[in-house]
Design a protein around this motif. Structure first.
Motif, PDB file in Angstrom:
ATOM      1  N   THR A 225       0.832  -1.207   0.000  1.00 55.45           N
ATOM      2  CA  THR A 225       0.000   0.000   0.000  1.00 55.45           C
ATOM      3  C   THR A 225       0.863   1.251   0.000  1.00 55.45           C
ATOM      4  O   THR A 225       0.610   2.202  -0.746  1.00 55.45           O
ATOM      5  CB  THR A 225      -0.935   0.013   1.227  1.00 55.45           C
ATOM      6  N   PHE A 226       1.907   1.261   0.830  1.00 59.09           N
ATOM      7  CA  PHE A 226       2.786   2.430   0.898  1.00 59.09           C
ATOM      8  C   PHE A 226       3.485   2.673  -0.443  1.00 59.09           C
ATOM      9  O   PHE A 226       3.635   3.818  -0.879  1.00 59.09           O
ATOM     10  CB  PHE A 226       3.825   2.251   2.005  1.00 59.09           C
ATOM     11  N   VAL A 227       3.938   1.607  -1.097  1.00 57.19           N
ATOM     12  CA  VAL A 227       4.655   1.766  -2.367  1.00 57.19           C
ATOM     13  C   VAL A 227       3.708   2.265  -3.453  1.00 57.19           C
ATOM     14  O   VAL A 227       4.063   3.146  -4.246  1.00 57.19           O
ATOM     15  CB  VAL A 227       5.330   0.440  -2.770  1.00 57.19           C
ATOM     16  N   ARG A 228       2.486   1.730  -3.503  1.00 56.51           N
ATOM     17  CA  ARG A 228       1.526   2.239  -4.477  1.00 56.51           C
ATOM     18  C   ARG A 228       1.208   3.709  -4.212  1.00 56.51           C
ATOM     19  O   ARG A 228       1.097   4.523  -5.136  1.00 56.51           O
ATOM     20  CB  ARG A 228       0.239   1.399  -4.431  1.00 56.51           C
ATOM     21  N   LEU A 229       1.073   4.052  -2.937  1.00 54.33           N
ATOM     22  CA  LEU A 229       0.805   5.436  -2.557  1.00 54.33           C
ATOM     23  C   LEU A 229       1.927   6.358  -3.008  1.00 54.33           C
ATOM     24  O   LEU A 229       1.690   7.426  -3.593  1.00 54.33           O
ATOM     25  CB  LEU A 229       0.623   5.502  -1.038  1.00 54.33           C
ATOM     26  N   LEU A 230       3.178   5.968  -2.750  1.00 57.10           N
ATOM     27  CA  LEU A 230       4.315   6.796  -3.153  1.00 57.10           C
ATOM     28  C   LEU A 230       4.438   6.879  -4.666  1.00 57.10           C
ATOM     29  O   LEU A 230       4.904   7.897  -5.201  1.00 57.10           O
ATOM     30  CB  LEU A 230       5.606   6.253  -2.538  1.00 57.10           C
ATOM     31  N   THR A 231       4.012   5.826  -5.365  1.00 53.14           N
ATOM     32  CA  THR A 231       4.028   5.874  -6.825  1.00 53.14           C
ATOM     33  C   THR A 231       3.087   6.965  -7.323  1.00 53.14           C
ATOM     34  O   THR A 231       3.449   7.760  -8.206  1.00 53.14           O
ATOM     35  CB  THR A 231       3.632   4.509  -7.416  1.00 53.14           C
ATOM     36  N   GLU A 232       1.883   7.040  -6.777  1.00 52.48           N
ATOM     37  CA  GLU A 232       0.972   8.110  -7.184  1.00 52.48           C
ATOM     38  C   GLU A 232       1.499   9.473  -6.747  1.00 52.48           C
ATOM     39  O   GLU A 232       1.376  10.468  -7.472  1.00 52.48           O
ATOM     40  CB  GLU A 232      -0.421   7.891  -6.614  1.00 52.48           C
ATOM     41  N   PHE A 233       2.085   9.530  -5.559  1.00 49.55           N
ATOM     42  CA  PHE A 233       2.655  10.784  -5.061  1.00 49.55           C
ATOM     43  C   PHE A 233       3.727  11.329  -6.002  1.00 49.55           C
ATOM     44  O   PHE A 233       3.941  12.545  -6.069  1.00 49.55           O
ATOM     45  CB  PHE A 233       3.230  10.539  -3.664  1.00 49.55           C
ATOM     46  N   ALA A 234       4.394  10.446  -6.741  1.00 46.46           N
ATOM     47  CA  ALA A 234       5.418  10.891  -7.693  1.00 46.46           C
ATOM     48  C   ALA A 234       4.848  11.856  -8.726  1.00 46.46           C
ATOM     49  O   ALA A 234       5.571  12.702  -9.265  1.00 46.46           O
ATOM     50  CB  ALA A 234       6.049   9.691  -8.398  1.00 46.46           C
ATOM     51  N   ASN A 235       3.545  11.763  -9.031  1.00 50.97           N
ATOM     52  CA  ASN A 235       2.937  12.702  -9.970  1.00 50.97           C
ATOM     53  C   ASN A 235       2.972  14.133  -9.446  1.00 50.97           C
ATOM     54  O   ASN A 235       3.009  15.088 -10.228  1.00 50.97           O
ATOM     55  CB  ASN A 235       1.481  12.293 -10.252  1.00 50.97           C
ATOM     56  N   TYR A 236       2.959  14.285  -8.131  1.00 48.83           N
ATOM     57  CA  TYR A 236       3.072  15.612  -7.524  1.00 48.83           C
ATOM     58  C   TYR A 236       4.530  15.989  -7.267  1.00 48.83           C
ATOM     59  O   TYR A 236       4.943  17.120  -7.501  1.00 48.83           O
ATOM     60  CB  TYR A 236       2.327  15.646  -6.182  1.00 48.83           C
ATOM     61  N   ALA A 237       5.301  15.027  -6.755  1.00 51.25           N
ATOM     62  CA  ALA A 237       6.621  15.328  -6.206  1.00 51.25           C
ATOM     63  C   ALA A 237       7.748  15.268  -7.229  1.00 51.25           C
ATOM     64  O   ALA A 237       8.795  15.883  -7.036  1.00 51.25           O
ATOM     65  CB  ALA A 237       6.939  14.358  -5.063  1.00 51.25           C
ATOM     66  N   GLY A 238       7.541  14.505  -8.324  1.00 51.12           N
ATOM     67  CA  GLY A 238       8.666  14.214  -9.194  1.00 51.12           C
ATOM     68  C   GLY A 238       9.620  13.242  -8.515  1.00 51.12           C
ATOM     69  O   GLY A 238       9.419  12.861  -7.351  1.00 51.12           O
ATOM     70  N   VAL A 239      10.663  12.843  -9.213  1.00 52.26           N
ATOM     71  CA  VAL A 239      11.649  11.924  -8.633  1.00 52.26           C
ATOM     72  C   VAL A 239      13.053  12.402  -8.981  1.00 52.26           C
ATOM     73  O   VAL A 239      13.272  13.069  -9.985  1.00 52.26           O
ATOM     74  CB  VAL A 239      11.459  10.468  -9.137  1.00 52.26           C
ATOM     75  N   GLY A 240      13.989  12.035  -8.125  1.00 50.82           N
ATOM     76  CA  GLY A 240      15.389  12.276  -8.443  1.00 50.82           C
ATOM     77  C   GLY A 240      15.891  13.639  -8.005  1.00 50.82           C
ATOM     78  O   GLY A 240      15.368  14.282  -7.092  1.00 50.82           O
ATOM     79  N   TYR A 241      16.895  14.094  -8.720  1.00 52.01           N
ATOM     80  CA  TYR A 241      17.739  15.240  -8.357  1.00 52.01           C
ATOM     81  C   TYR A 241      17.295  16.488  -9.110  1.00 52.01           C
ATOM     82  O   TYR A 241      16.865  16.418 -10.260  1.00 52.01           O
ATOM     83  CB  TYR A 241      19.178  14.873  -8.705  1.00 52.01           C
ATOM     84  N   LYS A 242      17.366  17.645  -8.427  1.00 48.75           N
ATOM     85  CA  LYS A 242      17.103  18.962  -9.020  1.00 48.75           C
ATOM     86  C   LYS A 242      15.702  19.068  -9.642  1.00 48.75           C
ATOM     87  O   LYS A 242      15.520  19.640 -10.722  1.00 48.75           O
ATOM     88  CB  LYS A 242      18.188  19.320 -10.040  1.00 48.75           C
TER      89      LYS A 242
END
Length: 272
Positions: A225-242
């Motif tokens: 559940t946490f991993v699926r949640l963070l996957t959707e959160f990536a749409n807001y947060a982006g991933v990686g550097y800069k």
């Protein structure tokens, strides 16, 4: 409350060279400073920034150029001041800046509280296949080196760090250990991209564009559940550097049924 903004500017200067997220970074902080000097300073000094800049679109026209870009807002304190700073008709930039523009439109395209995001995923246990499509160059930092390949532990460590900086719900360090054991790379389609930042160690950073397909390869208690949640959160947060300079804008899906974007199919990806 994570939110996505779509901003369109009327631009009064020639197109700056390089990644447009760099001058937009300066423009946003300058605009925010006019609304709240203290908040601008706090956001700038924060180890985990409360926003990111996404994909940009520059359009030349007879009446001048337009620049449309996305902003992901992670910090609840930031949304209303940013909307105020970007009020339509407000001018931005100065003669010393490479980008001078006037806000044409700004709209909120998505918004959901951290608690609502969690509650929705806690009630939805579907989805073993998770996908990230990298819309802007994406890279990660490991021991002072660029890592353009999206290793699951690295991707989800960064997402967890951003989530926990702005939400009361914390997952604990055990989650990333579980990701290392349970999230496998099912396939990928990536191409390299060099990104230049003025004064950034005197060399280009190595990044990537494309797609990656993860799979939850073993059961867990709350971890899936946490991993699926963070996957959707990536749409807001982006991933990686800069990400505050326009890197790491992703489109993520897979926790529920959905067609793949960009006409992608499993056969297009390298099976790992």
């Amino acid at each position: 409350m994570p939110a996505l903004l779509e901003v369109t500017l009327s631009v009064h200067t020639p197109r700056p060279a390089g990644l447009l997220g760099v001058p937009l970074h300066g423009l946003l902080f300058s605009a925010l400073e006019r609304v709240s000097v203290a908040l601008s300073a706090q956001i700038h000094a924060a180890e985990v920034k409360g926003f990111r800049i996404g994909q940009t679109q520059w359009t030349d026209g007879e009446g001048g150029a337009e620049l449309t870009f996305q902003v992901g807002v992670l910090d609840d304190r930031l949304l209303e001041p940013l909307l105020s700073a970007l009020t339509p008709g407000r001018n931005h930039g100065s003669a010393e800046m490479t980008l001078m523009a006037t806000t044409q439109t700004v709209r909120v395209t998505a918004q959901e509280s951290y608690s609502d995001l969690y509650a929705r995923h806690a009630a939805d246990v579907r989805g073993r296949d998770l996908h990230l499509s990298f819309l802007t160059p994406t890279t990660f930092r490991t021991t002072d080196l660029d890592m353009p390949f999206p290793v699951p532990k690295t991707v989800y460590y960064g997402l967890q760090r951003r989530w926990e900086a702005f939400s009361d719900l914390h997952f604990g360090p055990e989650l990333n250990d579980w990701v290392g054991r349970a999230v496998r790379i099912r396939g990928y389609r990536l191409r390299p991209r060099s990104v230049h930042f003025k004064g950034a160690r005197g060399a280009a950073m190595t990044a990537s564009l494309g797609e990656v397909h993860y799979q939850l390869a073993r059961p867990g208690d709350a971890e899936p559940t946490f991993v699926r949640l963070l996957t959707e959160f990536a749409n807001y947060a982006g991933v990686g550097y800069k990400t505050t300079f326009g890197l790491g804008h992703v489109e993520a899906w897979g926790w529920e049924e959905r067609s793949a974007p960009h006409d992608a199919s499993p056969a297009d990806l390298v099976d790992s």
